[in-house]
Design a protein around this motif. Structure first.
Motif, PDB file in Angstrom:
ATOM      1  N   ALA A 166      45.848  33.333  42.007  1.00 26.06           N
ATOM      2  CA  ALA A 166      44.828  33.637  41.006  1.00 26.06           C
ATOM      3  C   ALA A 166      43.428  33.370  41.532  1.00 26.06           C
ATOM      4  O   ALA A 166      42.490  34.144  41.306  1.00 26.06           O
ATOM      5  CB  ALA A 166      45.083  32.831  39.736  1.00 26.06           C
ATOM      6  N   ALA A 167      43.261  32.253  42.249  1.00 27.25           N
ATOM      7  CA  ALA A 167      41.949  31.917  42.791  1.00 27.25           C
ATOM      8  C   ALA A 167      41.496  32.953  43.809  1.00 27.25           C
ATOM      9  O   ALA A 167      40.333  33.380  43.819  1.00 27.25           O
ATOM     10  CB  ALA A 167      41.997  30.530  43.426  1.00 27.25           C
ATOM     11  N   ARG A 172      38.282  37.996  45.071  1.00 31.69           N
ATOM     12  CA  ARG A 172      38.398  39.388  45.528  1.00 31.69           C
ATOM     13  C   ARG A 172      37.842  40.360  44.486  1.00 31.69           C
ATOM     14  O   ARG A 172      37.030  41.234  44.807  1.00 31.69           O
ATOM     15  CB  ARG A 172      39.866  39.731  45.824  1.00 31.69           C
ATOM     16  CG  ARG A 172      40.075  41.191  46.234  1.00 31.69           C
ATOM     17  CD  ARG A 172      41.548  41.519  46.425  1.00 31.69           C
ATOM     18  NE  ARG A 172      42.317  41.382  45.196  1.00 31.69           N
ATOM     19  CZ  ARG A 172      42.357  42.292  44.224  1.00 31.69           C
ATOM     20  NH1 ARG A 172      41.643  43.410  44.314  1.00 31.69           N
ATOM     21  NH2 ARG A 172      43.096  42.084  43.149  1.00 31.69           N
ATOM     22  N   VAL A 173      38.280  40.203  43.243  1.00 29.65           N
ATOM     23  CA  VAL A 173      37.827  41.104  42.185  1.00 29.65           C
ATOM     24  C   VAL A 173      36.324  40.969  41.974  1.00 29.65           C
ATOM     25  O   VAL A 173      35.617  41.967  41.768  1.00 29.65           O
ATOM     26  CB  VAL A 173      38.602  40.827  40.881  1.00 29.65           C
ATOM     27  CG1 VAL A 173      37.980  41.574  39.707  1.00 29.65           C
ATOM     28  CG2 VAL A 173      40.069  41.232  41.040  1.00 29.65           C
ATOM     29  N   ALA A 174      35.822  39.745  42.037  1.00 33.31           N
ATOM     30  CA  ALA A 174      34.385  39.528  41.860  1.00 33.31           C
ATOM     31  C   ALA A 174      33.586  40.251  42.939  1.00 33.31           C
ATOM     32  O   ALA A 174      32.583  40.916  42.652  1.00 33.31           O
ATOM     33  CB  ALA A 174      34.078  38.035  41.877  1.00 33.31           C
ATOM     34  N   ASP A 193      28.420  34.295  40.273  1.00 36.64           N
ATOM     35  CA  ASP A 193      28.498  34.423  38.816  1.00 36.64           C
ATOM     36  C   ASP A 193      29.776  35.137  38.396  1.00 36.64           C
ATOM     37  O   ASP A 193      30.507  34.674  37.505  1.00 36.64           O
ATOM     38  CB  ASP A 193      27.269  35.192  38.316  1.00 36.64           C
ATOM     39  CG  ASP A 193      27.312  35.452  36.820  1.00 36.64           C
ATOM     40  OD1 ASP A 193      27.379  34.478  36.041  1.00 36.64           O
ATOM     41  OD2 ASP A 193      27.262  36.634  36.415  1.00 36.64           O
ATOM     42  N   LEU A 194      30.081  36.246  39.047  1.00 35.31           N
ATOM     43  CA  LEU A 194      31.285  37.008  38.700  1.00 35.31           C
ATOM     44  C   LEU A 194      32.555  36.241  39.068  1.00 35.31           C
ATOM     45  O   LEU A 194      33.551  36.300  38.333  1.00 35.31           O
ATOM     46  CB  LEU A 194      31.268  38.366  39.414  1.00 35.31           C
ATOM     47  CG  LEU A 194      30.160  39.331  39.001  1.00 35.31           C
ATOM     48  CD1 LEU A 194      30.207  40.587  39.857  1.00 35.31           C
ATOM     49  CD2 LEU A 194      30.284  39.707  37.523  1.00 35.31           C
ATOM     50  N   ALA A 195      32.533  35.538  40.198  1.00 35.26           N
ATOM     51  CA  ALA A 195      33.726  34.793  40.619  1.00 35.26           C
ATOM     52  C   ALA A 195      34.065  33.690  39.631  1.00 35.26           C
ATOM     53  O   ALA A 195      35.242  33.460  39.315  1.00 35.26           O
ATOM     54  CB  ALA A 195      33.525  34.220  42.018  1.00 35.26           C
ATOM     55  N   VAL A 196      33.051  32.986  39.119  1.00 31.71           N
ATOM     56  CA  VAL A 196      33.307  31.936  38.130  1.00 31.71           C
ATOM     57  C   VAL A 196      33.870  32.549  36.852  1.00 31.71           C
ATOM     58  O   VAL A 196      34.812  31.998  36.252  1.00 31.71           O
ATOM     59  CB  VAL A 196      32.005  31.151  37.846  1.00 31.71           C
ATOM     60  CG1 VAL A 196      32.185  30.243  36.633  1.00 31.71           C
ATOM     61  CG2 VAL A 196      31.623  30.316  39.065  1.00 31.71           C
ATOM     62  N   LEU A 202      41.256  34.082  34.648  1.00 27.22           N
ATOM     63  CA  LEU A 202      42.588  34.068  35.257  1.00 27.22           C
ATOM     64  C   LEU A 202      43.282  32.721  35.133  1.00 27.22           C
ATOM     65  O   LEU A 202      44.511  32.654  35.102  1.00 27.22           O
ATOM     66  CB  LEU A 202      42.486  34.452  36.738  1.00 27.22           C
ATOM     67  CG  LEU A 202      42.181  35.922  37.034  1.00 27.22           C
ATOM     68  CD1 LEU A 202      41.972  36.128  38.527  1.00 27.22           C
ATOM     69  CD2 LEU A 202      43.313  36.818  36.550  1.00 27.22           C
ATOM     70  N   MET A 203      42.528  31.642  35.057  1.00 27.93           N
ATOM     71  CA  MET A 203      43.126  30.315  35.079  1.00 27.93           C
ATOM     72  C   MET A 203      43.099  29.605  33.738  1.00 27.93           C
ATOM     73  O   MET A 203      43.635  28.508  33.623  1.00 27.93           O
ATOM     74  CB  MET A 203      42.413  29.443  36.122  1.00 27.93           C
ATOM     75  CG  MET A 203      42.548  29.986  37.520  1.00 27.93           C
ATOM     76  SD  MET A 203      41.722  28.938  38.743  1.00 27.93           S
ATOM     77  CE  MET A 203      42.272  29.728  40.252  1.00 27.93           C
ATOM     78  N   GLY A 204      42.510  30.228  32.747  1.00 27.28           N
ATOM     79  CA  GLY A 204      42.373  29.568  31.458  1.00 27.28           C
ATOM     80  C   GLY A 204      43.676  29.153  30.823  1.00 27.28           C
ATOM     81  O   GLY A 204      43.745  28.128  30.119  1.00 27.28           O
TER      82      GLY A 204
END
Length: 211
Positions: A166-167, A172-174, A193-196, A202-204
């Motif tokens: 997930a990390a 990657r997606v960001a 910003d996008l990665a956070v 994804l990790m919530g």
């Protein structure tokens, strides 16, 4: 027993520097001519190395940009390796990815610029996309033992593996989303910003990241 990382030898540093020179030459030529208009001979010539030297390090012209695409992941992993277990894992990951992607200096901003150009080129080049996916798969595998150490001995191995996947995908997606825009390297819409945001999404729901 000491856990200090082994420093690379002079030979290893020279090898890494040559690989990076070749990678930058490849990225510059891809930006000028596109991957289809660039040959391995062109890249070797731009980098100032013999063609046999190029093939000593890389299998193909697309493979040559791997060191540029993996630079951010290496910085992120180094920050995580320096972290100490005990703090909440979600916070450790968020701080590390922010530091790795926030581009405070010219070198980091240049690295992100190369990444943006290569990801845009990869949209039309399957071989270049394959290099990007391989870089991310390698990053995930190398991240796994780092997260396992930070999570502690009692962590569920399956949850640690899912966290590593997930990390990696969050970053990657960001980067892919950022590369498709003209957003800046810092501030709203930037890679950090996008990665956070992706990490939170994804990790919530993962138990490993609950307080």
């Amino acid at each position: 027993m000491s856990t200090e990382p082994t420093q690379p030898s002079l030979t290893e540093r020279r090898k890494a520097a040559t690989q990076l020179d070749i990678a930058r030459a490849a990225a510059a030529l891809f930006a000028e001519r596109g991957p289809d208009g660039t040959t391995a001979e062109d890249i070797a010539g731009r980098a100032g190395v013999a063609l046999r030297t190029f093939y000593r390090y890389f299998r193909s012209k697309q493979d040559a940009v791997g060191p540029l695409l993996s630079g951010g992941a290496e910085r992120w992993r180094a920050l995580l390796e320096a972290a100490e277990p005990g703090d909440p894992l979600a916070g450790i990951l968020e701080r590390a990815v922010t530091e790795a992607l926030r581009a405070p200096g010219a070198d980091a901003a240049e690295q992100l610029g190369w990444t943006r150009g290569l990801l845009r080129a990869a949209a039309q080049d399957p071989a270049l996309r394959a290099v990007w996916y391989r870089v991310n798969q390698d990053s995930e595998e190398r991240l796994l033992p780092v997260l396992a150490r930070l999570a502690g001995d009692g962590a569920d191995p399956l949850e640690v593996r899912l966290a590593a996947a997930a990390a990696t995908d969050a970053v990657r997606v960001a980067l892919e989303a950022w590369a498709a825009t003209d957003a800046p390297t810092t501030g709203p819409g930037s890679p950090a910003d996008l990665a956070v945001r992706c990490l939170h999404q994804l990790m919530g729901g993962m138990r490993l990241f609950k307080p």
